[in-house]
Each structure stands twice: as C-alpha cells, then as structure tokens.
Motif scaffolding. Structure first.
Motif, PDB file in Angstrom:
ATOM      1  N   GLN A   1      -0.661   0.579  12.261  1.00 21.87           N
ATOM      2  CA  GLN A   1       0.561   0.139  12.954  1.00 21.87           C
ATOM      3  C   GLN A   1       0.898  -1.300  12.592  1.00 21.87           C
ATOM      4  O   GLN A   1       2.070  -1.648  12.415  1.00 21.87           O
ATOM      5  CB  GLN A   1       0.347   0.262  14.474  1.00 21.87           C
ATOM      6  N   GLN A   2      -0.125  -2.144  12.444  1.00 17.09           N
ATOM      7  CA  GLN A   2       0.096  -3.565  12.177  1.00 17.09           C
ATOM      8  C   GLN A   2       0.055  -3.915  10.697  1.00 17.09           C
ATOM      9  O   GLN A   2       0.181  -5.080  10.324  1.00 17.09           O
ATOM     10  CB  GLN A   2      -0.949  -4.390  12.940  1.00 17.09           C
ATOM     11  N   GLY A   3      -0.121  -2.897   9.839  1.00 19.67           N
ATOM     12  CA  GLY A   3      -0.144  -3.152   8.401  1.00 19.67           C
ATOM     13  C   GLY A   3      -1.351  -3.938   7.953  1.00 19.67           C
ATOM     14  O   GLY A   3      -1.251  -4.831   7.110  1.00 19.67           O
TER      15      GLY A   3
ATOM     16  N   PRO B   1      -8.196   8.968  10.794  1.00 15.58           N
ATOM     17  CA  PRO B   1      -8.332   7.520  10.603  1.00 15.58           C
ATOM     18  C   PRO B   1      -7.017   6.746  10.661  1.00 15.58           C
ATOM     19  O   PRO B   1      -7.012   5.562  10.970  1.00 15.58           O
ATOM     20  CB  PRO B   1      -8.949   7.413   9.211  1.00 15.58           C
ATOM     21  N   HIS B   2      -5.908   7.407  10.344  1.00 16.30           N
ATOM     22  CA  HIS B   2      -4.648   6.673  10.240  1.00 16.30           C
ATOM     23  C   HIS B   2      -3.666   7.017  11.353  1.00 16.30           C
ATOM     24  O   HIS B   2      -3.167   6.131  12.039  1.00 16.30           O
ATOM     25  CB  HIS B   2      -3.997   6.941   8.872  1.00 16.30           C
ATOM     26  N   ALA B   3      -3.391   8.307  11.505  1.00 18.25           N
ATOM     27  CA  ALA B   3      -2.411   8.718  12.515  1.00 18.25           C
ATOM     28  C   ALA B   3      -2.635  10.181  12.853  1.00 18.25           C
ATOM     29  O   ALA B   3      -3.239  10.932  12.091  1.00 18.25           O
ATOM     30  CB  ALA B   3      -0.997   8.495  11.984  1.00 18.25           C
ATOM     31  N   ALA B   4      -2.141  10.562  14.018  1.00 17.67           N
ATOM     32  CA  ALA B   4      -2.295  11.944  14.458  1.00 17.67           C
ATOM     33  C   ALA B   4      -1.202  12.286  15.456  1.00 17.67           C
ATOM     34  O   ALA B   4      -0.569  11.397  16.051  1.00 17.67           O
ATOM     35  CB  ALA B   4      -3.671  12.148  15.094  1.00 17.67           C
ATOM     36  N   SER B   5      -0.997  13.561  15.656  1.00 25.79           N
ATOM     37  CA  SER B   5       0.017  14.004  16.611  1.00 25.79           C
ATOM     38  C   SER B   5      -0.551  14.114  18.019  1.00 25.79           C
ATOM     39  O   SER B   5       0.192  14.303  18.982  1.00 25.79           O
ATOM     40  CB  SER B   5       0.593  15.361  16.176  1.00 25.79           C
TER      41      SER B   5
ATOM     42  N   CYS C   1       0.829  -1.210   0.000  1.00 22.77           N
ATOM     43  CA  CYS C   1       0.000   0.000   0.000  1.00 22.77           C
ATOM     44  C   CYS C   1       0.861   1.256   0.000  1.00 22.77           C
ATOM     45  O   CYS C   1       0.523   2.261  -0.643  1.00 22.77           O
ATOM     46  CB  CYS C   1      -0.944  -0.002   1.193  1.00 22.77           C
ATOM     47  N   ALA C   2       2.003   1.182   0.697  1.00 20.73           N
ATOM     48  CA  ALA C   2       2.889   2.356   0.776  1.00 20.73           C
ATOM     49  C   ALA C   2       3.542   2.668  -0.559  1.00 20.73           C
ATOM     50  O   ALA C   2       4.011   3.793  -0.771  1.00 20.73           O
ATOM     51  CB  ALA C   2       3.955   2.126   1.838  1.00 20.73           C
TER      52      ALA C   2
ATOM     53  N   VAL D   1       0.085   8.503   3.483  1.00 20.58           N
ATOM     54  CA  VAL D   1      -0.335   7.837   4.722  1.00 20.58           C
ATOM     55  C   VAL D   1       0.890   7.348   5.494  1.00 20.58           C
ATOM     56  O   VAL D   1       0.980   7.508   6.720  1.00 20.58           O
ATOM     57  CB  VAL D   1      -1.277   6.651   4.405  1.00 20.58           C
ATOM     58  N   THR D   2       1.832   6.784   4.772  1.00 20.61           N
ATOM     59  CA  THR D   2       3.052   6.292   5.416  1.00 20.61           C
ATOM     60  C   THR D   2       3.826   7.429   6.079  1.00 20.61           C
ATOM     61  O   THR D   2       4.271   7.316   7.221  1.00 20.61           O
ATOM     62  CB  THR D   2       3.957   5.602   4.380  1.00 20.61           C
ATOM     63  N   SER D   3       3.952   8.524   5.367  1.00 18.19           N
ATOM     64  CA  SER D   3       4.688   9.676   5.916  1.00 18.19           C
ATOM     65  C   SER D   3       3.992  10.228   7.151  1.00 18.19           C
ATOM     66  O   SER D   3       4.639  10.578   8.151  1.00 18.19           O
ATOM     67  CB  SER D   3       4.804  10.771   4.855  1.00 18.19           C
ATOM     68  N   GLN D   4       2.654  10.311   7.084  1.00 18.57           N
ATOM     69  CA  GLN D   4       1.891  10.810   8.228  1.00 18.57           C
ATOM     70  C   GLN D   4       2.086   9.896   9.436  1.00 18.57           C
ATOM     71  O   GLN D   4       2.299  10.369  10.562  1.00 18.57           O
ATOM     72  CB  GLN D   4       0.410  10.914   7.882  1.00 18.57           C
ATOM     73  N   ALA D   5       2.016   8.588   9.201  1.00 19.74           N
ATOM     74  CA  ALA D   5       2.157   7.640  10.310  1.00 19.74           C
ATOM     75  C   ALA D   5       3.540   7.725  10.938  1.00 19.74           C
ATOM     76  O   ALA D   5       3.693   7.680  12.161  1.00 19.74           O
ATOM     77  CB  ALA D   5       1.876   6.226   9.814  1.00 19.74           C
ATOM     78  N   GLU D   6       4.562   7.850  10.104  1.00 21.02           N
ATOM     79  CA  GLU D   6       5.929   7.908  10.615  1.00 21.02           C
ATOM     80  C   GLU D   6       6.171   9.162  11.450  1.00 21.02           C
ATOM     81  O   GLU D   6       6.963   9.145  12.388  1.00 21.02           O
ATOM     82  CB  GLU D   6       6.919   7.849   9.453  1.00 21.02           C
ATOM     83  N   ALA D   7       5.460  10.238  11.109  1.00 23.23           N
ATOM     84  CA  ALA D   7       5.677  11.511  11.809  1.00 23.23           C
ATOM     85  C   ALA D   7       4.753  11.694  13.000  1.00 23.23           C
ATOM     86  O   ALA D   7       4.836  12.706  13.706  1.00 23.23           O
ATOM     87  CB  ALA D   7       5.478  12.667  10.816  1.00 23.23           C
ATOM     88  N   SER D   8       3.868  10.742  13.253  1.00 20.95           N
ATOM     89  CA  SER D   8       2.845  10.911  14.289  1.00 20.95           C
ATOM     90  C   SER D   8       3.135  10.052  15.513  1.00 20.95           C
ATOM     91  O   SER D   8       3.683   8.952  15.403  1.00 20.95           O
ATOM     92  CB  SER D   8       1.471  10.557  13.721  1.00 20.95           C
ATOM     93  N   SER D   9       2.712  10.554  16.650  1.00 19.68           N
ATOM     94  CA  SER D   9       2.891   9.806  17.897  1.00 19.68           C
ATOM     95  C   SER D   9       1.722   8.873  18.168  1.00 19.68           C
ATOM     96  O   SER D   9       1.837   7.927  18.939  1.00 19.68           O
ATOM     97  CB  SER D   9       3.053  10.775  19.066  1.00 19.68           C
ATOM     98  N   SER D  10       0.564   9.149  17.539  1.00 16.24           N
ATOM     99  CA  SER D  10      -0.626   8.319  17.731  1.00 16.24           C
ATOM    100  C   SER D  10      -0.970   7.657  16.403  1.00 16.24           C
ATOM    101  O   SER D  10      -1.213   8.336  15.408  1.00 16.24           O
ATOM    102  CB  SER D  10      -1.802   9.179  18.205  1.00 16.24           C
ATOM    103  N   ARG D  11      -0.937   6.328  16.401  1.00 14.84           N
ATOM    104  CA  ARG D  11      -1.214   5.593  15.162  1.00 14.84           C
ATOM    105  C   ARG D  11      -2.354   4.615  15.402  1.00 14.84           C
ATOM    106  O   ARG D  11      -2.413   3.944  16.429  1.00 14.84           O
ATOM    107  CB  ARG D  11       0.012   4.830  14.688  1.00 14.84           C
TER     108      ARG D  11
END
Length: 396
Positions: free
Chosen positions: A261-263, A318-322, A239-240, A246-256
């Motif tokens: 997180q589990q793909g 839905p995916h990740a957030a700070s 998917c990435a 989405v991948t970039s957002q998840a990598e930069a976020s503390s809340s996933r």
C-alpha cells in the motif's frame, strides 16, 4: 637601451616598462643576479604580483622551473594580453600540451572548452589546490556552464560524488567516447565505487533481472532524486513497470499488505540479489515477524500454531487478497485445509455447531496461545471448564 629595441614595437607593454620605471626591476650599477635584476627570478615578480606568491598543492611546473614566470610571460612587451607570446591562452598552453587537443579531437564527444582552447575556464594557469590545477571545486566550475544541473541536483537524496562536488569521478573533463563524457559505460562506471555490490553472484544467489543485466539506470538516477536509494521514481512506479501482476492484484483487492500500500517493496525484497527465493530479505516467518513484533512475542511466550511457525504463506497472501486479513481463502475453507471440519468428533467438540456457521477466530487465536487448543487468553469461566450445557442447548 631604447624602448623600441627592448619592446620590439609590441603593443602590450609591462607596466613598469611602459612607465619608464626600470629601476623597479633592474639595479643600474651592480647586482648579484643576471640582467642586473634587483631580485632573483620569481621573487622579483612577486614584489608586485604578491597574490601569486602562495603555496598550492598542485603548482604549475613551469612556475617552479628555472625560468619561472618567464616560462609563459614576456618581461617587457608582448603581442598579446597578459604579456603572453601566443594569440590566445589556449594556443600558449598547447605549445607545451599539444597532445591535449590532439587527443580530444580523436574523441567521439570532445568537451567544447577543450576544442575551443578555453583552458583557463577550468584550470588556473599558475596552480591551485584542486587536482589538475582546477580553478575551483569541480562542480562549481561545471555549474558556470551547466546552471540547470545545479538546480536539478537540489534534491533530498544526492549521489555522493555530486554531494562532494566531484564531477570528474564519473565524467572526463576533456571529453570521451561515451555519452556525457562518462569514463565507462553502464555498470562498469558504477563498479568503480560499488565494486562489492557488483561482484558476480555466488552459486546459491538469485539476481534481480535488471541487476543481473547490470542495468543500473533501469531503477536509479545518477545525480539526485527525491526518492531513497537514488531511485528514478517511487518504488510503486518502478516495480510496477515489470511486476504488473502484483499491481493488478493489489488494485483489485480489498485487503492490501501495508508495504504494498505504501510502495515499500524493499521492506521485504532485496532489489539486487539474495540467496533466498523471490529475493526475500529473510525467510518468510522471520521476515514477517521483523514487523509483527507483538505477534512474535506471543509466539515466544506460548504455543505456536504450526502454520504460523512454519510458513505464513500457508494462510496469507504476501501482497493483497480479497479476504481480510490477507487470507488466501475465506476463513472456514482455509481452516478446513488442515482440520477435518466434517468429521463427527470435530462437530462434537464444537457443541454440534456446523463448521460453516462458525467464526473460528472468535474463539481461537490462529497464531499462538498458552492454551492447548489455541483459545484466546481471556475465557468465560464455564467455557474455560469446557462446560457448555449451563448456557447452551447442545446439538442444536
């Protein structure tokens, strides 16, 4: 009947003929059968070659014809091994099946055993229980040359035709115009089995771009995989490849989100097609509550906060957030999008405490409650009575 006239001085002789044991085949005086045979046709041959006397699902037609065994073998002597009248087994087969080689030679990718006339490397010349008189299960025949494939296919997830040993479900045994002798190219081949999945999308359906292009191999592998759904890699990686945002957002976020997180992208999204936006498996509230069952139970048993009952994405990413837990904004400005936290009556209801100093969810349940103000279920008695003064100096 001298030997030379009967054998024509051919080098390969039938055992009984070479040993002078003519009476094993002929009756010297009288017989009910032509050439004074002791038995009719194949029955005579089977007295010695009893391993050939078997019922098979796909018999070789000449064996059941009037000439039977003599359709292919000479009775006394022959120029070639197995008492065949042609130099190689292939040449002999092609005396009846000339089109097989001619057709194969016209292909852009003919299979080597065909062009080399190695017919019995795949077929049993006497018949077998395998379709097309295959000498064994298709995959076992293929593995005799493609031994590396057998080890490659030892994976947790195996494509059903591979598992069933049916290589010819997808590949032509004699060759083809497509790569790897495939019967069809691309999704046309997949459609032979996955016809319902590959039907054109309905007017209200949305298709995932690789699926719309019918590019099955963009995500899947054909034979076997360590990943569910015969994926060519983990969902995280596949998917990435396209959804880098989405991948970039998840990598930069503390809340996933846990599926991110589990793909497990397909926990929420349909990878092929759906009638819902963003290829979701269900409407966002129903989709979220399919995992958050404890929250659903609380909402069913009490008053539901409007955003929670209408659109989870009003508050969450839905995916990740700070901001934990997947909040779009920090708590106070998020609540202030709906609640007029600067109004005098709001401050009065909160004992004069400034909104920016509050932790809203320390008192309120943001999703559901039995209380009209969405207070948490267990409340201090004075608080439940809305009596702050016994403990607090109000307005401070």
């Amino acid at each position: 009947h001298d030997n030379e006239s009967l054998s024509g001085d051919k080098p390969v002789k039938h055992g009984p003929f070479m040993d002078g044991d003519w009476l094993s085949c002929h009756n010297p005086h009288t017989s009910e059968f032509p050439q004074l045979m002791v038995a009719a046709g194949n029955d005579l041959c089977f007295t010695c070659h009893n391993e050939m006397q078997r019922n098979v699902k796909y018999p070789h037609a000449p064996l059941e014809s009037g000439d039977g065994c003599l359709s292919c073998h000479q009775p006394h002597a022959a120029e070639f091994a197995a008492l065949l009248p042609a130099a190689g087994e292939g040449d002999h087969c092609l005396s009846c099946h000339p089109d097989t080689l001619q057709d194969a030679e016209k292909l852009s990718q003919p299979h080597m055993p065909v062009t080399e006339k190695m017919c019995s490397s795949c077929h049993n010349p006497h018949g077998s229980n395998g379709e097309a008189m295959l000498a064994g299960r298709a995959d076992q025949l293929c593995y005799e040359c493609h031994a590396d494939a057998q080890s490659d296919f030892s994976q947790p997830v195996v494509h059903q035709p591979v598992q069933a040993g049916s290589c010819t479900s997808c590949h032509n045994g004699h060759g083809g115009q497509n790569s790897a002798f495939l019967k069809e190219s691309g999704a046309k081949l997949c459609a032979d089995c996955h016809d319902t999945l590959l039907l054109p999308a309905g007017k209200d359906e949305i298709e995932h771009e690789p699926f719309a292009d019918r590019d099955c191999m963009a995500c899947h592998t054909a034979h076997a995989s360590p990943f569910s759904g015969l994926l060519s890699d983990s969902q995280t990686v596949i998917c990435a490849n396209c959804h880098t945002d989405v991948t970039s957002q998840a990598e930069a976020s503390s809340s996933r989100h846990q599926p991110v997180q589990q793909g497990e992208c397909s926990s929420c999204h349909n990878p092929h097609q759906t009638s819902l936006p963003k290829l979701l498996l269900a409407s966002d509230v129903d989709l979220c509550l399919s995992c958050h069952k404890d929250l659903k139970a609380k909402m069913d048993d009490g008053r539901t906060h409007a955003p929670a009952g209408q659109d989870c994405m009003s508050c969450h990413q839905p995916h990740a957030a700070s901001v934990m837990p997947l909040l779009k904004l920090p708590q106070q400005p998020l609540c202030a999008e709906c609640h007029e936290t600067g109004a005098a009556d709001f401050r009065a209801m909160h004992a004069g405490v400034a909104a920016e100093a509050m932790d809203c969810v320390s008192c309120h349940n943001p999703h559901a409650s039995k209380d009209s103000k969405y207070f948490k279920d267990v409340m201090h008695a004075p608080f439940a009575a809305r009596s702050c003064e016994p403990c607090h100096v109000t307005g401070q």
